[in-house]
Design a protein around this motif. Sequence first.
Motif, PDB file in Angstrom:
ATOM      1  N   MET A 150       1.015  -1.031  -0.062  1.00  0.00           N
ATOM      2  CA  MET A 150      -0.089  -0.111   0.066  1.00  0.00           C
ATOM      3  C   MET A 150       0.911   1.224  -0.019  1.00  0.00           C
ATOM      4  O   MET A 150       1.950   1.135   0.884  1.00  0.00           O
ATOM      5  CB  MET A 150      -0.689   0.004   1.181  1.00  0.00           C
ATOM      6  N   THR A 151       0.348   2.167  -0.851  1.00  0.00           N
ATOM      7  CA  THR A 151       1.435   3.347  -0.795  1.00  0.00           C
ATOM      8  C   THR A 151       0.993   4.341   0.115  1.00  0.00           C
ATOM      9  O   THR A 151       0.276   4.170   0.975  1.00  0.00           O
ATOM     10  CB  THR A 151       1.148   4.253  -2.384  1.00  0.00           C
ATOM     11  N   ILE A 152       1.948   5.325   0.647  1.00  0.00           N
ATOM     12  CA  ILE A 152       1.783   6.262   1.696  1.00  0.00           C
ATOM     13  C   ILE A 152       0.617   7.388   1.352  1.00  0.00           C
ATOM     14  O   ILE A 152      -0.309   7.344   2.286  1.00  0.00           O
ATOM     15  CB  ILE A 152       3.008   6.842   1.933  1.00  0.00           C
ATOM     16  N   LYS A 153       0.433   7.360  -0.025  1.00  0.00           N
ATOM     17  CA  LYS A 153      -0.745   8.192  -0.118  1.00  0.00           C
ATOM     18  C   LYS A 153      -2.011   7.647   0.093  1.00  0.00           C
ATOM     19  O   LYS A 153      -2.896   8.264   0.651  1.00  0.00           O
ATOM     20  CB  LYS A 153      -0.712   8.317  -1.673  1.00  0.00           C
ATOM     21  N   ASN A 154      -2.247   6.371  -0.209  1.00  0.00           N
ATOM     22  CA  ASN A 154      -3.370   5.654   0.157  1.00  0.00           C
ATOM     23  C   ASN A 154      -3.502   5.275   1.801  1.00  0.00           C
ATOM     24  O   ASN A 154      -4.575   5.318   2.132  1.00  0.00           O
ATOM     25  CB  ASN A 154      -3.439   4.273  -0.500  1.00  0.00           C
ATOM     26  N   ARG A 155      -2.523   5.461   2.239  1.00  0.00           N
ATOM     27  CA  ARG A 155      -2.440   5.101   3.800  1.00  0.00           C
ATOM     28  C   ARG A 155      -2.949   6.430   4.363  1.00  0.00           C
ATOM     29  O   ARG A 155      -3.607   6.173   5.553  1.00  0.00           O
ATOM     30  CB  ARG A 155      -1.063   4.880   4.356  1.00  0.00           C
ATOM     31  N   ASN A 196     -11.920  16.005  -0.210  1.00  0.00           N
ATOM     32  CA  ASN A 196     -11.234  14.673  -0.775  1.00  0.00           C
ATOM     33  C   ASN A 196      -9.570  14.933  -0.465  1.00  0.00           C
ATOM     34  O   ASN A 196      -8.960  15.582  -1.079  1.00  0.00           O
ATOM     35  CB  ASN A 196     -11.261  14.614  -2.358  1.00  0.00           C
ATOM     36  N   MET A 197      -9.044  14.603   0.790  1.00  0.00           N
ATOM     37  CA  MET A 197      -7.855  14.996   1.335  1.00  0.00           C
ATOM     38  C   MET A 197      -6.724  14.034   1.260  1.00  0.00           C
ATOM     39  O   MET A 197      -6.973  12.620   1.278  1.00  0.00           O
ATOM     40  CB  MET A 197      -8.027  15.400   2.609  1.00  0.00           C
ATOM     41  N   LYS A 198      -5.624  14.290   0.700  1.00  0.00           N
ATOM     42  CA  LYS A 198      -4.470  13.452   0.622  1.00  0.00           C
ATOM     43  C   LYS A 198      -3.735  12.882   1.921  1.00  0.00           C
ATOM     44  O   LYS A 198      -2.897  11.975   2.030  1.00  0.00           O
ATOM     45  CB  LYS A 198      -3.474  14.016  -0.064  1.00  0.00           C
ATOM     46  N   ASN A 199      -4.174  13.744   3.053  1.00  0.00           N
ATOM     47  CA  ASN A 199      -3.913  13.234   4.315  1.00  0.00           C
ATOM     48  C   ASN A 199      -4.925  14.016   5.166  1.00  0.00           C
ATOM     49  O   ASN A 199      -5.648  15.086   4.885  1.00  0.00           O
ATOM     50  CB  ASN A 199      -2.448  13.606   4.881  1.00  0.00           C
ATOM     51  N   PRO A 200      -4.971  13.817   6.677  1.00  0.00           N
ATOM     52  CA  PRO A 200      -5.962  14.122   7.671  1.00  0.00           C
ATOM     53  C   PRO A 200      -5.422  15.884   8.124  1.00  0.00           C
ATOM     54  O   PRO A 200      -6.324  16.037   8.904  1.00  0.00           O
ATOM     55  CB  PRO A 200      -6.060  13.207   8.523  1.00  0.00           C
ATOM     56  N   ILE A 201      -4.517  16.476   7.662  1.00  0.00           N
ATOM     57  CA  ILE A 201      -3.990  17.307   8.375  1.00  0.00           C
ATOM     58  C   ILE A 201      -4.489  18.781   7.661  1.00  0.00           C
ATOM     59  O   ILE A 201      -4.199  18.849   6.326  1.00  0.00           O
ATOM     60  CB  ILE A 201      -2.465  17.452   8.571  1.00  0.00           C
ATOM     61  N   MET A 202      -4.998  19.660   8.460  1.00  0.00           N
ATOM     62  CA  MET A 202      -5.263  20.909   7.801  1.00  0.00           C
ATOM     63  C   MET A 202      -4.973  21.878   8.740  1.00  0.00           C
ATOM     64  O   MET A 202      -4.838  21.841   9.972  1.00  0.00           O
ATOM     65  CB  MET A 202      -6.657  21.119   7.208  1.00  0.00           C
ATOM     66  N   ASN A 207       5.544  18.452   9.332  1.00  0.00           N
ATOM     67  CA  ASN A 207       6.141  17.518  10.329  1.00  0.00           C
ATOM     68  C   ASN A 207       5.282  16.299  10.799  1.00  0.00           C
ATOM     69  O   ASN A 207       5.826  15.333  10.733  1.00  0.00           O
ATOM     70  CB  ASN A 207       6.800  18.338  11.486  1.00  0.00           C
ATOM     71  N   ILE A 208       4.024  16.875  10.989  1.00  0.00           N
ATOM     72  CA  ILE A 208       3.132  15.896  11.359  1.00  0.00           C
ATOM     73  C   ILE A 208       2.849  14.953  10.225  1.00  0.00           C
ATOM     74  O   ILE A 208       2.731  13.546  10.603  1.00  0.00           O
ATOM     75  CB  ILE A 208       1.795  16.635  11.981  1.00  0.00           C
ATOM     76  N   ILE A 209       2.503  15.488   9.196  1.00  0.00           N
ATOM     77  CA  ILE A 209       2.227  14.565   8.110  1.00  0.00           C
ATOM     78  C   ILE A 209       3.407  13.638   7.828  1.00  0.00           C
ATOM     79  O   ILE A 209       3.222  12.562   7.747  1.00  0.00           O
ATOM     80  CB  ILE A 209       2.018  15.536   6.772  1.00  0.00           C
ATOM     81  N   GLU A 210       4.550  14.077   7.854  1.00  0.00           N
ATOM     82  CA  GLU A 210       5.790  13.211   7.517  1.00  0.00           C
ATOM     83  C   GLU A 210       5.774  12.064   8.646  1.00  0.00           C
ATOM     84  O   GLU A 210       6.428  11.019   8.374  1.00  0.00           O
ATOM     85  CB  GLU A 210       7.058  14.050   7.699  1.00  0.00           C
ATOM     86  N   ALA A 211       5.514  12.322   9.905  1.00  0.00           N
ATOM     87  CA  ALA A 211       5.456  11.449  10.993  1.00  0.00           C
ATOM     88  C   ALA A 211       4.413  10.256  10.882  1.00  0.00           C
ATOM     89  O   ALA A 211       4.602   9.522  11.870  1.00  0.00           O
ATOM     90  CB  ALA A 211       5.480  12.118  12.229  1.00  0.00           C
ATOM     91  N   ILE A 212       3.346  10.759  10.313  1.00  0.00           N
ATOM     92  CA  ILE A 212       2.213   9.549  10.242  1.00  0.00           C
ATOM     93  C   ILE A 212       2.505   8.404   9.982  1.00  0.00           C
ATOM     94  O   ILE A 212       2.233   7.370  10.706  1.00  0.00           O
ATOM     95  CB  ILE A 212       0.971  10.436   9.398  1.00  0.00           C
ATOM     96  N   PRO A 213       3.077   7.823   8.738  1.00  0.00           N
ATOM     97  CA  PRO A 213       3.445   6.562   8.365  1.00  0.00           C
ATOM     98  C   PRO A 213       4.095   5.769   9.577  1.00  0.00           C
ATOM     99  O   PRO A 213       3.750   4.827   9.920  1.00  0.00           O
ATOM    100  CB  PRO A 213       4.361   6.719   7.255  1.00  0.00           C
ATOM    101  N   GLY A 214       4.984   6.311  10.057  1.00  0.00           N
ATOM    102  CA  GLY A 214       5.695   5.524  11.301  1.00  0.00           C
ATOM    103  C   GLY A 214       4.765   5.428  12.372  1.00  0.00           C
ATOM    104  O   GLY A 214       4.861   4.443  12.920  1.00  0.00           O
ATOM    105  N   ALA A 215       3.766   6.537  12.824  1.00  0.00           N
ATOM    106  CA  ALA A 215       3.111   6.334  13.694  1.00  0.00           C
ATOM    107  C   ALA A 215       2.057   5.283  13.424  1.00  0.00           C
ATOM    108  O   ALA A 215       1.792   4.480  14.746  1.00  0.00           O
ATOM    109  CB  ALA A 215       2.410   7.571  14.236  1.00  0.00           C
ATOM    110  N   LEU A 216       1.562   5.194  12.473  1.00  0.00           N
ATOM    111  CA  LEU A 216       0.844   4.065  12.108  1.00  0.00           C
ATOM    112  C   LEU A 216       1.420   2.567  12.306  1.00  0.00           C
ATOM    113  O   LEU A 216       0.474   1.871  12.677  1.00  0.00           O
ATOM    114  CB  LEU A 216       0.205   4.366  10.572  1.00  0.00           C
ATOM    115  N   ASP A 217       2.688   2.572  11.951  1.00  0.00           N
ATOM    116  CA  ASP A 217       3.375   1.301  11.976  1.00  0.00           C
ATOM    117  C   ASP A 217       3.624   1.035  13.622  1.00  0.00           C
ATOM    118  O   ASP A 217       3.224  -0.152  13.855  1.00  0.00           O
ATOM    119  CB  ASP A 217       4.833   1.569  11.514  1.00  0.00           C
TER     120      ASP A 217
END
Length: 306
Positions: A1-6, A15-21, A281-291
């Motif tokens: 699964m790509t980071i974009k889809n995660r 329709n957001m590419k990530n949940p941060i605004m 910074n938060i967006i970049e940290a999300i994949p690692g946090a999900l893991d």
Amino acid sequence: MTIKNRLAVELPGLNMKNPIMNSSGAVYFGLDESYDIEKAGALVTKTVTLAERSGNPQPWTVELPGGLLNSVGLANPGIHNVLKKFLPAIKAKYGDELPVMVSIAGETVDEYVTLTQLLTDTQYLTAIEVNLSCPNVDRGGMAFGVSAESASEVIAAVRQVTNLPIYAKLSPNVTDIKPIAKAVEAAGANGIVLINTVIGMSLDLHKRQPKLARGTGGLSGKAIHPIAVRLVYEAAQTVSIPIIGVGGIETVADALELMMAGASAVQVGAALTYNTHVMSNIIEAIPGALDNYHFDTIQELTRTFK
């Protein structure tokens, strides 16, 4: 699964590419390069009123150990300047890559309706955030958002004049958020934004007067995060429409905590005043946090605390 889809989140009109605004007011109209807006999932504009407003007397803000106390007074260029200048500039800068939610506020129901009609006639936005913390001049100055009746009255009126998704921004300065959340859902809101600032005051001991010219102000920042978590959780147990959580988000853990409590996406506000890169910074940290917390996608996290 790509980071974009995660990281992708799809909400009504967003329709957001990530949940941060960003939260309303935190980046004005998002045209400043320093905030990394292009990396965010959506842009929320400064709250707009019918007429241009210069705001309250200075000083507008006071820095406190736990956050920021502000009394800006909805200073903004007014809807006609926004339609003529700011929204076209946002469109030219970001194109169709970034969902745009315009925040509106009025002192009467009719003002909210007029603002909504004017915005609906453009192609520059994908959703409207209805700021219900304004004083209702028809009812003695009480904020629209502190009662289920007045909050639902605004949302129902706005719903009648637009097909755009509308999000009710609710106040934490209430005894019980649940009936208000339920009321705006029944009135036609597509989502809820929670929380707005918490009313506070800070005094100058030498001058023996408030530090803010207006006296009281809205507290934002880390100090209100636990309040936001509680109210998002309570609202999420009450409504089925999505909630956008806001309040004291400085780290990826703060964002995920609000999502676990019930938010589908989050807004960052006060932290942007001292770290313009906090959203990226938060967006970049999300994949690692999900893991780390054993989630495949960000959407799986929402409402996982029951």
